[in-house]
Design a protein around this motif. Structure first.
Motif, mmCIF file in Angstrom:
data_model
loop_
_atom_site.group_PDB
_atom_site.id
_atom_site.type_symbol
_atom_site.label_atom_id
_atom_site.label_comp_id
_atom_site.label_asym_id
_atom_site.label_seq_id
_atom_site.Cartn_x
_atom_site.Cartn_y
_atom_site.Cartn_z
ATOM 1 N N ALA A 1 13.145 6.226 -2.360
ATOM 2 C CA ALA A 1 13.022 7.284 -1.352
ATOM 3 C C ALA A 1 13.639 8.586 -1.851
ATOM 4 O O ALA A 1 13.080 9.673 -1.638
ATOM 5 N N LEU A 2 14.784 8.497 -2.519
ATOM 6 C CA LEU A 2 15.433 9.702 -3.040
ATOM 7 C C LEU A 2 14.536 10.429 -4.038
ATOM 8 O O LEU A 2 14.367 11.660 -3.968
ATOM 9 N N LEU A 3 13.956 9.676 -4.973
ATOM 10 C CA LEU A 3 13.072 10.287 -5.969
ATOM 11 C C LEU A 3 11.882 10.959 -5.303
ATOM 12 O O LEU A 3 11.502 12.090 -5.673
ATOM 13 N N MET A 4 11.283 10.300 -4.320
ATOM 14 C CA MET A 4 10.084 10.833 -3.664
ATOM 15 C C MET A 4 10.394 12.111 -2.873
ATOM 16 O O MET A 4 9.623 13.071 -2.900
ATOM 17 N N VAL A 5 11.510 12.108 -2.159
ATOM 18 C CA VAL A 5 11.855 13.279 -1.351
ATOM 19 C C VAL A 5 12.310 14.437 -2.235
ATOM 20 O O VAL A 5 11.921 15.581 -2.034
ATOM 21 N N GLN A 6 13.121 14.125 -3.244
ATOM 22 C CA GLN A 6 13.637 15.191 -4.119
ATOM 23 C C GLN A 6 12.516 15.924 -4.833
ATOM 24 O O GLN A 6 12.579 17.148 -4.998
ATOM 25 N N GLU A 7 11.487 15.192 -5.253
ATOM 26 C CA GLU A 7 10.378 15.814 -5.984
ATOM 27 C C GLU A 7 9.238 16.270 -5.073
ATOM 28 O O GLU A 7 8.200 16.690 -5.563
ATOM 29 N N TYR B 1 2.933 6.010 -3.101
ATOM 30 C CA TYR B 1 3.947 6.991 -3.480
ATOM 31 C C TYR B 1 4.332 6.868 -4.950
ATOM 32 O O TYR B 1 4.564 7.880 -5.634
ATOM 33 N N ALA B 2 4.417 5.649 -5.454
ATOM 34 C CA ALA B 2 4.798 5.442 -6.857
ATOM 35 C C ALA B 2 3.767 6.061 -7.796
ATOM 36 O O ALA B 2 4.127 6.720 -8.781
ATOM 37 N N ILE B 3 2.479 5.868 -7.501
ATOM 38 C CA ILE B 3 1.414 6.449 -8.332
ATOM 39 C C ILE B 3 1.482 7.968 -8.283
ATOM 40 O O ILE B 3 1.373 8.641 -9.318
ATOM 41 N N ARG B 4 1.664 8.510 -7.090
ATOM 42 C CA ARG B 4 1.757 9.968 -6.959
ATOM 43 C C ARG B 4 2.954 10.523 -7.734
ATOM 44 O O ARG B 4 2.866 11.588 -8.356
ATOM 45 N N PHE B 5 4.061 9.795 -7.708
ATOM 46 C CA PHE B 5 5.255 10.255 -8.425
ATOM 47 C C PHE B 5 5.015 10.274 -9.934
ATOM 48 O O PHE B 5 5.381 11.228 -10.618
ATOM 49 N N SER C 1 0.808 -1.224 0.000
ATOM 50 C CA SER C 1 0.000 0.000 0.000
ATOM 51 C C SER C 1 0.838 1.270 0.000
ATOM 52 O O SER C 1 0.619 2.176 -0.828
ATOM 53 N N LEU C 2 1.821 1.368 0.894
ATOM 54 C CA LEU C 2 2.603 2.599 1.010
ATOM 55 C C LEU C 2 3.491 2.855 -0.211
ATOM 56 O O LEU C 2 3.397 3.933 -0.817
ATOM 57 N N PRO C 3 4.354 1.902 -0.627
ATOM 58 C CA PRO C 3 5.175 2.170 -1.820
ATOM 59 C C PRO C 3 4.340 2.380 -3.068
ATOM 60 O O PRO C 3 4.699 3.213 -3.926
#
Length: 463
Positions: free
Chosen positions: A452-458, A397-401, A392-394
């Motif tokens: 995690a890097l992609l999610m935080v950076q964006e 975040y993946a869809i949102r990214f 659920s969590l990953p």
């Protein structure tokens, strides 16, 4: 807080030591013949340290509290799974089950941990992207050195027992090191792209080339496919950037170098182990492209027909043979697991059949085996409820990214996002088709860091 900053910096630097830990793991297994390896001990301690840090952060951080609730939910479905299967499965090997669950919780724990890590470093204005790229680069150089030295000294481990050709350096698990190299490779390409301003600065591509050559030693489809995907991504991303927003010598130089490397790969492919192994696999499937065609006789004259009048005869390849060529017998284990799941009680459908499904008593010296396709392994092991809880969590975040990337593509289409994105896609793709990613802590740490890097950076993950 000084101690907190030190902890997170050391946790990030842990990436560098992964290849060293894996070599020591091989030594533990092959030289000392012990199952409790260096890798198991160190990675369990690291995972425990991340959990403790998240608990400490949860006192003041709302995000850390949400992550702790998520991890508690994962722990709950695993606990239900264990209690349930102790009463349903016969035989039931608690040690194997616990070992498996220890492996699969590594990714969610490290993903949440790295997310908090990057958020902290971002707030402290530490260049976390640059540090991560450097640490991935150092890990790649260690891996390349191990492969080249072991091959030169004749001490490399073999990746196959017979027929096929391949080497794993001093790394014990060929599938895992292949996945690791494929995930790291795009980051070495990013390093080269960022450093190369002119063609004469091609030396920055040397770490990429060294790792790519080492991947060829493996003789696997994953290794070869990873090189192809990364080179094509590098070339086309540079091409798009050149014609849209960055018509510079830097972009043109990297585009040219990546094109040259694609040409070199194409020319050298016939002498690579993977090329030999493909034909070896075809031979095992009784597919022979070199078999001489039978002569066709004219029924009226009884003489052989001229060559231009004879029908073209192609080797018949069945759908089953194609699947075996792609999935290397995994499709058979998948079919067996589907049958087990269909016959399983509702409780197991909801909370999973545990490690390797409802296995029978294995032969002496053997253990129940997985499908080796991570998402299927996770689904059948955890069941519908357990699988959805863990993913659920990953997945959120993946869809949102993806939505964020597409909506803001003019800003988000950068070498950093592309290359780290390719690393993540390769990790997930290998996980789905060849396994040994989300179920292997030695590999999942890289996927967790990249995501995690992609999610935080964006800004997808923020307090």
């Amino acid at each position: 807080m000084k101690n907190e900053k030190t902890f997170w910096l050391l946790a990030l630097a842990f990436i560098i030591w992964q290849p060293v830990i894996d070599v020591l793991t091989s030594a533990s297994l092959l030289l000392l013949n012990i199952s409790l390896t260096v890798g198991v001990i160190v990675r369990v301690l690291f995972m425990a340290a991340i959990v403790l840090m998240l608990l400490w952060k949860a006192r003041r951080s709302g995000l850390a509290r949400k992550y702790i609730l998520y991890l508690l939910a994962v722990a709950a479905v695993i606990a239900i799974n264990i209690v349930l299967n102790m009463n349903v499965k016969d035989p039931y090997y608690l040690g194997s089950e616990l070992k498996f669950f220890n492996k699969i919780v590594y990714f969610p724990i490290l993903f949440t941990g790295f997310s908090v890590l990057y958020l902290y470093l971002k707030r402290e204005q530490v260049p976390f992207k640059e540090k991560t790229t450097s640490y991935f680069l150092y890990a790649s150089l260690i891996i390349s050195a191990v492969f080249l030295v072991s091959f030169a000294t004749g001490t490399s481990l073999s990746n196959y027992s017979h027929t096929k050709i391949g080497f794993t350096g001093w790394f014990y698990a060929g599938n895992e090191i292949g996945a690791i190299m494929a995930i790291i490779l795009p980051v070495t390409a990013l390093y080269a792209i960022e450093k190369t301003n002119r063609v004469k600065e091609w030396r920055y591509w040397i770490p990429f080339v060294l790792l790519a050559v080492s991947m060829q030693f493996l003789g696997t489809k994953v290794g070869y496919g990873g090189i192809v995907v990364v080179l094509l991504a590098a070339f086309f991303s540079m091409l798009i950037l050149y014609f849209t927003k960055e018509r510079s010598g830097k972009t043109r130089s990297n585009m040219l170098i990546s094109l040259v490397l694609i040409a070199v790969l194409a020319v050298t492919t016939p002498v690579t182990p993977v090329f030999h192994n493909m034909f070896a696999h075809l031979s095992l499937l009784n597919i022979d492209f070199s078999k001489e065609k039978e002569k066709e006789i004219d029924p009226d004259t009884g003489e052989e027909l001229p060559e231009d009048e004879q029908e073209e005869e192609e080797p018949e390849i069945t759908n089953e043979q194609v699947q075996n060529l792609v999935f290397s017998s995994r499709e058979k284990y998948l079919a067996e697991m589907k049958d087990q799941f269909a016959e399983a009680p509702v409780s197991q459908k909801l909370f999973g059949m545990g490690f390797a499904g409802n296995y029978e008593e294995p032969e002496p010296g053997k253990t129940p085996r997985m499908i080796e396709m991570d998402f299927f392994d996770l689904f059948f092991s955890l069941g519908i409820v357990g699988f959805l809880t863990m993913m659920s969590l990953p997945l959120y975040y993946a869809i949102r990214f993806v939505i964020h990337f597409i909506r803001n593509i003019k800003q988000t289409f950068t070498p950093v996002n592309i290359m780290y994105g390719v690393a993540f896609i390769l990790g997930i793709g290998i996980s789905a088709t060849a396994g040994h990613v989300l179920t292997a802590p030695a590999v999942s740490i890289y996927v967790a860091a990249v995501m995690a890097l992609l999610m935080v950076q964006e800004g997808i993950i923020k307090e």
